[in-house]
Design an enzyme around this catalytic site. Structure first.
Site, mmCIF file in Angstrom:
data_model
loop_
_atom_site.group_PDB
_atom_site.id
_atom_site.type_symbol
_atom_site.label_atom_id
_atom_site.label_comp_id
_atom_site.label_asym_id
_atom_site.label_seq_id
_atom_site.Cartn_x
_atom_site.Cartn_y
_atom_site.Cartn_z
ATOM 1 N N ASP A 72 0.823 -1.208 0.000
ATOM 2 C CA ASP A 72 0.000 0.000 0.000
ATOM 3 C C ASP A 72 0.856 1.256 0.000
ATOM 4 O OD1 ASP A 72 0.961 -0.468 2.560
ATOM 5 O OD2 ASP A 72 -1.003 -0.887 3.426
ATOM 6 N N ASP A 141 -7.431 -3.091 14.342
ATOM 7 C CA ASP A 141 -8.802 -3.472 13.956
ATOM 8 C C ASP A 141 -8.805 -4.666 13.001
ATOM 9 O OD1 ASP A 141 -7.832 -2.330 11.654
ATOM 10 O OD2 ASP A 141 -9.354 -0.744 11.506
ATOM 11 N N HIS A 143 -7.144 -5.113 10.194
ATOM 12 C CA HIS A 143 -7.028 -4.904 8.743
ATOM 13 C C HIS A 143 -5.677 -5.381 8.228
ATOM 14 C CE1 HIS A 143 -5.260 -0.767 9.802
ATOM 15 N NE2 HIS A 143 -4.353 -1.273 8.995
ATOM 16 N N GLU A 148 -9.652 -1.996 5.329
ATOM 17 C CA GLU A 148 -10.307 -1.633 6.580
ATOM 18 C C GLU A 148 -11.540 -2.502 6.828
ATOM 19 O OE1 GLU A 148 -8.688 0.066 8.401
ATOM 20 O OE2 GLU A 148 -7.976 1.964 7.620
#
Ligand SMILES: N[C@@H]1[C@@H](O)[C@H](O)[C@@H](COP(=O)(O)O)O[C@@H]1O
Length: 282
Positions: A72, A141, A143, A148
């Site tokens: 990313d 979280d 991801h 996400e």
């Protein structure tokens, strides 16, 4: 899926770096048959990258025929910004090893057409025959890359809006100022990662304990995108003791017992450590 539990971050880093080294060496890449490696950023892989640099410097590992694809990149940060993932990768790994610049692929978050940039990234991966080994980390979280919560588990490389939790988590790299954290990123999709022939995810720290538990003890779920690894034929998570805090004792014991059996098999039944790595099913 395999879960390897090590005492702390350093031991996790050593394990993953050794794993990558053994995989590349066993593959014996050449110019015509390069090893294609997917790579993450963040604090999780830094220890692994340091160790890989050590392996290169001691002559144990060459990256001459290794092609990399990063997961990313932020949208809108200049390439040479101290917090761009370009800068991160060159500072922490590429500048210290013998990888060829043309073999490094990092999404361009300043491309005039971001959608075309993402499509071309997928096409490049396809042109080199897919990714052999994708290394990853996770956010608290759950991801993977910037997929996400709520991201499609069949997603491909695309533009993504960052979740508020991720913006807060990453503010530490932007002087603690959430206003300075980019709100958009380009990211490989969950399916892009899961298409790799092997996926190895590093999870360390008590702040990721809930994510680890959700990932391996509950079902595959788009709210914890790393849980897609349950469906992968060659998925491996390497975690530290702190991150196991939310796991059932039974889960920890199960995965530790599997590793003990593997260790006991090494040197017997004609199995080497490499055989355990590559050929024992998950
Ligand atoms: N896009 C990256 C992820 O690829 C990375 O896994 C995560 C965790 O970072 P850290 O390893 O610093 O906890 O940070 C970012 O969100």
């Amino acid at each position: 899926m395999r879960l390897i539990i090590r005492e702390d971050y350093d031991e996790v880093s050593n394990y993953v770096a050794n794993y990558v080294k053994e995989r590349i060496k066993q593959f014996a890449p050449t110019a015509d048959r390069p090893f294609v490696l997917g790579l993450p950023t963040g604090s999780s892989p830094i220890g692994t990258y340091n160790k890989l640099v050590d392996f290169f410097k001691s002559g144990e590992l060459s990256f001459e025929h290794v092609i990399t694809f990063n997961m990313d990149e932020y949208v809108g940060l200049p390439k040479n910004h101290p917090q761009s993932y370009h800068t991160f990768m060159w500072t922490n790994l590429f500048a210290h090893i013998n990888i060829k610049a043309e073999n490094v692929h990092i999404l361009d978050g300043n491309a005039p057409d971001l959608d075309a940039e993402c499509k071309e990234f997928e096409a490049k991966i396809a042109r080199v025959g897919g990714i052999e080994l994708f290394l990853g980390g996770i956010g608290p979280d759950g991801h993977i890359a910037f997929n996400e919560p709520g991201s499609s588990l069949t997603s491909r490389t695309r533009v993504k809006t960052l979740a508020y939790e991720t913006i807060i988590a990453n503010a530490r790299f932007f002087e603690g100022d959430i206003g300075k954290v980019p709100k958009l990123a380009l990211t490989v999709g969950v399916a892009t990662v899961m298409d790799a022939r092997e996926v190895v995810v590093t999870i360390t720290g008590a702040h990721k304990a809930i994510a680890l538990a959700k990932c391996i003890e509950e079902g595959v779920n788009h709210m914890w995108t790393v849980s897609a690894i349950q469906m992968h034929p060659k998925g491996l998570i390497v975690c530290d003791e702190d991150s196991t805090l939310e796991l059932h004792v039974k889960t920890v014991k199960y995965f530790k017992s599997i590793e003990h059996v593997h260790q006991a098999l090494i040197g017997t039944e004609n199995l080497s450590l490499q055989d355990i790595f590559f050929f024992v099913g998950t």
